[in-house]
Motif scaffolding. Structure first.
Motif, PDB file in Angstrom:
ATOM      1  N   LEU A  45      27.231 -80.328  26.129  1.00 40.10           N
ATOM      2  CA  LEU A  45      28.664 -80.523  26.025  1.00 40.10           C
ATOM      3  C   LEU A  45      29.081 -81.652  26.960  1.00 40.10           C
ATOM      4  O   LEU A  45      28.530 -81.790  28.057  1.00 40.10           O
ATOM      5  N   ASN A  46      30.054 -82.451  26.548  1.00 45.24           N
ATOM      6  CA  ASN A  46      30.578 -83.439  27.485  1.00 45.24           C
ATOM      7  C   ASN A  46      31.580 -82.744  28.413  1.00 45.24           C
ATOM      8  O   ASN A  46      31.850 -81.544  28.287  1.00 45.24           O
TER       9      ASN A  46
ATOM     10  N   HIS B  81      24.110 -64.002  25.289  1.00 43.19           N
ATOM     11  CA  HIS B  81      24.102 -64.903  24.123  1.00 43.19           C
ATOM     12  C   HIS B  81      25.350 -64.680  23.265  1.00 43.19           C
ATOM     13  O   HIS B  81      25.983 -65.638  22.813  1.00 43.19           O
ATOM     14  N   LYS B  82      25.699 -63.420  23.063  1.00 44.45           N
ATOM     15  CA  LYS B  82      26.847 -63.077  22.214  1.00 44.45           C
ATOM     16  C   LYS B  82      28.152 -63.588  22.815  1.00 44.45           C
ATOM     17  O   LYS B  82      28.993 -64.175  22.113  1.00 44.45           O
ATOM     18  N   LEU B  83      28.324 -63.410  24.120  1.00 46.55           N
ATOM     19  CA  LEU B  83      29.588 -63.839  24.724  1.00 46.55           C
ATOM     20  C   LEU B  83      29.687 -65.359  24.782  1.00 46.55           C
ATOM     21  O   LEU B  83      30.781 -65.925  24.650  1.00 46.55           O
ATOM     22  N   VAL B  84      28.558 -66.042  24.957  1.00 47.10           N
ATOM     23  CA  VAL B  84      28.573 -67.509  24.952  1.00 47.10           C
ATOM     24  C   VAL B  84      28.998 -68.014  23.575  1.00 47.10           C
ATOM     25  O   VAL B  84      29.853 -68.906  23.462  1.00 47.10           O
ATOM     26  N   LYS B  85      28.411 -67.447  22.522  1.00 41.29           N
ATOM     27  CA  LYS B  85      28.774 -67.852  21.160  1.00 41.29           C
ATOM     28  C   LYS B  85      30.246 -67.574  20.880  1.00 41.29           C
ATOM     29  O   LYS B  85      30.941 -68.387  20.254  1.00 41.29           O
ATOM     30  N   LYS B  86      30.727 -66.436  21.354  1.00 35.88           N
ATOM     31  CA  LYS B  86      32.119 -66.045  21.143  1.00 35.88           C
ATOM     32  C   LYS B  86      33.070 -67.078  21.750  1.00 35.88           C
ATOM     33  O   LYS B  86      34.023 -67.521  21.101  1.00 35.88           O
ATOM     34  N   HIS B  87      32.803 -67.481  22.969  1.00 30.87           N
ATOM     35  CA  HIS B  87      33.711 -68.408  23.644  1.00 30.87           C
ATOM     36  C   HIS B  87      33.552 -69.849  23.139  1.00 30.87           C
ATOM     37  O   HIS B  87      34.518 -70.617  23.154  1.00 30.87           O
ATOM     38  N   LEU B  88      32.363 -70.201  22.686  1.00 29.40           N
ATOM     39  CA  LEU B  88      32.184 -71.507  22.049  1.00 29.40           C
ATOM     40  C   LEU B  88      33.066 -71.608  20.801  1.00 29.40           C
ATOM     41  O   LEU B  88      33.741 -72.613  20.581  1.00 29.40           O
TER      42      LEU B  88
ATOM     43  N   GLN C  39      25.287 -74.894  17.067  1.00 32.64           N
ATOM     44  CA  GLN C  39      24.620 -76.034  17.690  1.00 32.64           C
ATOM     45  C   GLN C  39      24.414 -75.859  19.194  1.00 32.64           C
ATOM     46  O   GLN C  39      23.624 -76.575  19.805  1.00 32.64           O
ATOM     47  N   TYR C  40      25.140 -74.912  19.783  1.00 35.76           N
ATOM     48  CA  TYR C  40      25.070 -74.744  21.235  1.00 35.76           C
ATOM     49  C   TYR C  40      24.745 -73.298  21.577  1.00 35.76           C
ATOM     50  O   TYR C  40      24.969 -72.386  20.788  1.00 35.76           O
TER      51      TYR C  40
ATOM     52  N   LYS D 278      21.855 -74.499  26.127  1.00 33.79           N
ATOM     53  CA  LYS D 278      22.512 -75.803  26.033  1.00 33.79           C
ATOM     54  C   LYS D 278      23.510 -75.989  27.178  1.00 33.79           C
ATOM     55  O   LYS D 278      23.809 -77.117  27.571  1.00 33.79           O
ATOM     56  N   LEU D 279      24.019 -74.892  27.721  1.00 36.55           N
ATOM     57  CA  LEU D 279      24.895 -74.994  28.887  1.00 36.55           C
ATOM     58  C   LEU D 279      24.093 -75.417  30.117  1.00 36.55           C
ATOM     59  O   LEU D 279      24.609 -76.119  30.989  1.00 36.55           O
TER      60      LEU D 279
END
Length: 332
Positions: A138-139, A244-251, A260-261, A265-266
């Motif tokens: 991510l930028n 993993h689930k919470l990262v996808k949720k907030h993305l 893609q992330y 990737k973070l």
């Protein structure tokens, strides 16, 4: 349940014990080594006529694998095995490269540590060529959008997790294994791969996020008093799957493509942002917990803007060819 200590023949077991007890590799990693070697020696026995051709590979015992069989190997045998993995098992170059790495590690151990071989027969073994891809990240603006998207239930915990990923470049395995006692005096104790410990300094954003989460956490009745991050449903240590689930949720909430992330990737994002802001690659190596500098150096190739700026910064970037006076004919 897989147990190499009772299932593997002595020559393999000694190698696996070495990696678990001396090298400090996780049980999961050592189990993967065992599975790779078991499959290889099953193939080897069948190809050398030591097992019936009509017996399925997974039905071949490796109890009798000994030093004599281990010595009776050539590069041709391994290339045949690689061909089998590709043609019959459909494994890609990355998967086959990992299996080659296991075989190379086994024979290196037998030669250099156990001293059972005078010559390493796979020393010149080349791994399958892999396509090198630059890590996605991510930028800065997208990173801020991700943090801004955190709201609602579990917000202080989730915000803290994302902040640590984006600022410290933690692996997900490192994050879920953190204990409350690992936070001390503005630093974070991280237990990385191979049980290697490193201390990370926490910036203001991380300290503020941790303070907010710990205030909420300490008010809970926890089933796991040690875990830094817990699920609010069962009050136990948070799992990788939950992270993993919470990262996808907030993305998704931030309008970013969650396909893609990921949490890893973070980690790439943290590394790239640090490099973009002046952190040298050797310092970054320590922050990320990489054993080898070449692992870290992939991040030096991801920032085309920095590369472009470096090219323009060269004092010769605007130079034009100066015309030289012509020499007289008599000067040759």
């Amino acid at each position: 349940m897989l147990d190499y200590r009772t299932e593997a023949p002595p020559i393999l077991r000694d190698f696996l014990v070495y990696h678990e007890t001396i090298q400090g590799h996780s049980r999961r990693t050592v189990d993967e080594y065992y599975l790779d070697l078991r499959n290889f020696f099953r193939f080897l026995k069948q190809s050398k006529g030591l097992a019936a051709k009509d017996v399925p590979l997974n039905g071949i015992s490796i109890d009798d694998v000994d030093l004599a069989l281990v010595k009776d190997i050539s590069l041709t045998d391994i290339y045949s095995y690689m061909s089998y993995l590709s043609r019959e098992r459909g494994l890609n170059n990355t998967s086959r490269a990992r299996k080659v790495a296991t075989i190379r590690s086994f024979y290196k151990y037998l030669t250099n540590k156990a001293k059972l071989l005078d010559v390493n027969p796979v020393q010149d073994l080349d791994p399958p060529r892999q396509k090198k891809t630059l890590p996605k990240y991510l930028n800065l603006e997208e990173s801020l959008d991700l943090l801004d998207s955190v709201d609602g239930k579990n917000s202080s915990r989730d915000y803290c997790i994302l902040t640590l990923f984006l600022n410290c470049g933690l692996r997900i395995s490192e994050l879920v294994s953190l204990n409350k006692t690992d936070v001390r005096d503005g630093q974070l104790r991280v237990l990385g791969k191979g049980n290697k410990e490193r201390m990370l300094y926490l910036n203001d954003a991380c300290q503020k996020a941790l303070l907010d989460w710990l205030t909420e956490r300490d008010a809970l009745t926890l089933a796991d008093q040690n875990a830094l991050f817990v699920t609010l449903q069962n009050r136990r240590r948070i799992s990788k799957a939950a992270v993993h689930k919470l990262v996808k949720k907030h993305l998704t909430a931030a309008g970013l493509d969650s396909t893609q992330y990921s949490s890893h990737k973070l980690r790439h994002t943290a590394a790239t942002l640090m490099l973009q802001n002046g952190v040298d690659v050797r310092t970054l190596q320590e922050v990320l917990g990489h054993d080898h500098l070449n692992t870290t150096q992939i991040y030096t190739h991801v920032d085309s803007d920095n590369l472009r700026a470096a090219a323009k910064a060269n004092p010769l970037s605007g130079a034009k060819q100066r015309k030289r006076p012509k020499k007289d004919d008599k000067d040759g």
